[in-house]
Write a protein that holds these residues in place. Structure first.
Motif, mmCIF file in Angstrom:
data_model
loop_
_atom_site.group_PDB
_atom_site.id
_atom_site.type_symbol
_atom_site.label_atom_id
_atom_site.label_comp_id
_atom_site.label_asym_id
_atom_site.label_seq_id
_atom_site.Cartn_x
_atom_site.Cartn_y
_atom_site.Cartn_z
ATOM 1 N N ALA A 28 -1.220 -4.832 7.506
ATOM 2 C CA ALA A 28 -0.140 -4.109 7.068
ATOM 3 C C ALA A 28 1.375 -4.892 7.203
ATOM 4 O O ALA A 28 2.481 -4.857 6.371
ATOM 5 C CB ALA A 28 0.309 -2.628 7.780
ATOM 6 N N SER A 30 1.221 -8.327 7.133
ATOM 7 C CA SER A 30 1.013 -9.148 6.323
ATOM 8 C C SER A 30 1.625 -10.500 7.055
ATOM 9 O O SER A 30 2.067 -11.294 6.473
ATOM 10 C CB SER A 30 2.021 -9.300 4.797
ATOM 11 O OG SER A 30 1.345 -7.839 4.278
ATOM 12 N N SER A 146 5.194 -5.826 3.720
ATOM 13 C CA SER A 146 4.100 -5.084 3.404
ATOM 14 C C SER A 146 3.640 -5.082 1.845
ATOM 15 O O SER A 146 2.754 -4.611 1.321
ATOM 16 C CB SER A 146 4.166 -3.631 3.778
ATOM 17 O OG SER A 146 5.080 -2.927 3.143
ATOM 18 N N MET A 274 7.603 0.170 4.101
ATOM 19 C CA MET A 274 6.784 0.873 4.796
ATOM 20 C C MET A 274 7.661 1.605 6.032
ATOM 21 O O MET A 274 7.060 2.413 6.665
ATOM 22 C CB MET A 274 5.907 0.066 5.677
ATOM 23 C CG MET A 274 4.800 0.536 6.521
ATOM 24 S SD MET A 274 3.703 -0.522 7.041
ATOM 25 C CE MET A 274 2.464 -0.992 5.493
ATOM 26 N N LEU A 284 -5.224 0.426 7.612
ATOM 27 C CA LEU A 284 -4.321 -0.651 7.560
ATOM 28 C C LEU A 284 -4.996 -1.585 8.808
ATOM 29 O O LEU A 284 -5.189 -1.028 10.012
ATOM 30 C CB LEU A 284 -2.833 -0.288 8.096
ATOM 31 C CG LEU A 284 -2.116 0.582 6.813
ATOM 32 C CD1 LEU A 284 -0.660 1.017 7.395
ATOM 33 C CD2 LEU A 284 -2.055 -0.536 5.649
#
Length: 369
Positions: A28, A30, A146, A274, A284
């Motif tokens: 999530a 990233s 995200s 997010m 996630l």
């Protein structure tokens, strides 16, 4: 005599199956694999994690038509109820002359008009330039994304746009680039080389971000950068702070108020969608480099604490910036930075800050829910 028999074909042992290649975690947050440095994409596309210097320099053309000046629509976030919330450049007295139709009546000189028996006005010329300071956040809290891009990459592009806007306006441009390890200060100069040096430092510090880099207390770097801005810009400067304002506290509030007392200060809050809405289904995988956590966001008891954390943090930052009375522009990681900045510079005041609520941030049409 019969020909010799052909030897049987060689028998090779069966090939061993290759082990599955490890893939970076798609999480999530990233956060990129620390061993891999993605190369800038071809075709002039914005890199989602590590923008190149060439990309930031190319944004000079995109800055055309944008300005932090006081000449904004009355409903702009940069315009207040009485005149402008940004002072703009200073004014120097030019001359005392006869009134002509169309002159601003606010410039009428009553004493001179009474003395000469005819209306006279005072005219002013605007200062040719002023120092502009771009304060850019590249801490580990910015190494998050995200959807389209990381906050650190978005901040780098917004900072480049701000620097080019100031230079095109004839201002001297300097800046402060800070991360968890310290800061580098650039004194304002009216020079393309100075802007490029500032952007090169942004690229260098941005490139050092990685998932295995240790986190530090967030408030320390932010408040240290604001103190450096106070020393570099004592008065009559434009100060643009591009950050997620993570770790902002009462010391941050005091520093912002001190800066705004004698300078024009604009806050640019970079946030990830997010923070407003956690996905309601699926899973996630969140990592900070050393550890990772698998969260079933479809389960309320797992999703809700994460949603409360993100929204609560954003709400606290929004409330603090509202109390500082610094004009605030909000930029998300899901949409193009140029289009968002153009929109924010002309945005109505009421659409940005929702009384200190994270839900009050403007969301572009078609944006994530």
């Amino acid at each position: 005599m019969s020909p010799p028999a052909k030897p049987p074909p060689a028998q090779h042992p069966p090939a061993k199956p290759r082990p599955a290649k490890a893939r970076p975690v798609a999480d999530a947050a990233s956060r990129a694999d620390p061993r891999v440095r993605p190369q800038p994409e071809s075709g002039g596309k914005a890199h989602p994690v590590y923008p190149s210097l060439a990309e930031l320099i190319a944004l000079e053309a995109a800055a055309s038509g944008m300005s932090f000046s006081t000449r904004h629509p009355l409903n702009s976030v940069l315009a207040g109820a009485h005149g402008s919330r940004l002072r703009g450049r200073g004014l120097d007295f030019s001359e005392l002359r006869r009134y002509v139709a169309g002159d601003d009546l606010r410039q009428l000189d009553l004493r001179a008009s009474l003395r000469y028996g005819k209306p006279y006005v005072r005219s002013y010329t605007e200062e040719r330039d002023r120092p502009a300071l771009i304060v850019v956040d590249q801490r580990m809290t910015m190494y998050f994304g995200s959807v389209r891009a990381f906050k650190s990459a978005v901040a780098a592009r917004v900072a480049a746009l701000g620097a080019w806007m100031a230079l095109r306006a004839g201002d001297r441009v300097g800046g402060i680039v800070f991360d968890d390890d310290g800061q580098k200060v650039f004194k304002p100069l009216r020079s393309r080389d100075r802007v490029q040096a500032l952007l090169a430092e942004v690229v260098r510090v941005n490139g050092a971000l990685a998932a295995d880099k240790a986190d530090r207390p967030a408030m320390a770097g932010l408040n240290a950068a604001l103190r450096a801005a106070q020393a570099l810009a004592p008065h009559d400067c434009l100060i643009c702070i591009v950050s997620d304002f993570a770790g902002a506290n009462e010391e941050t509030l005091r520093a912002l108020r001190v800066l705004a007392m004698h300078n024009d200060v604009v806050g640019v809050l970079v946030f990830d969608p997010m923070a407003q809405d956690i996905p309601r289904r699926g899973r996630l995988v969140v990592t900070q480099g050393a550890l990772q956590l698998d969260i079933a966001v479809g389960r309320r008891h797992e999703r809700q604490p994460l949603a409360d954390f993100f929204s609560g943090r954003l709400r606290e930052v929004a409330d603090l910036l509202r109390r500082s009375r610094v004009p605030l522009l909000t930029i998300d990681t899901a949409h193009d930075e140029v289009a968002q900045l153009r929109r924010e510079l002309g945005r109505g005041v009421g659409r940005g800050m929702g009384r200190g609520s994270a839900q009050g941030f403007a969301r572009p049409a078609g944006g994530p829910r």
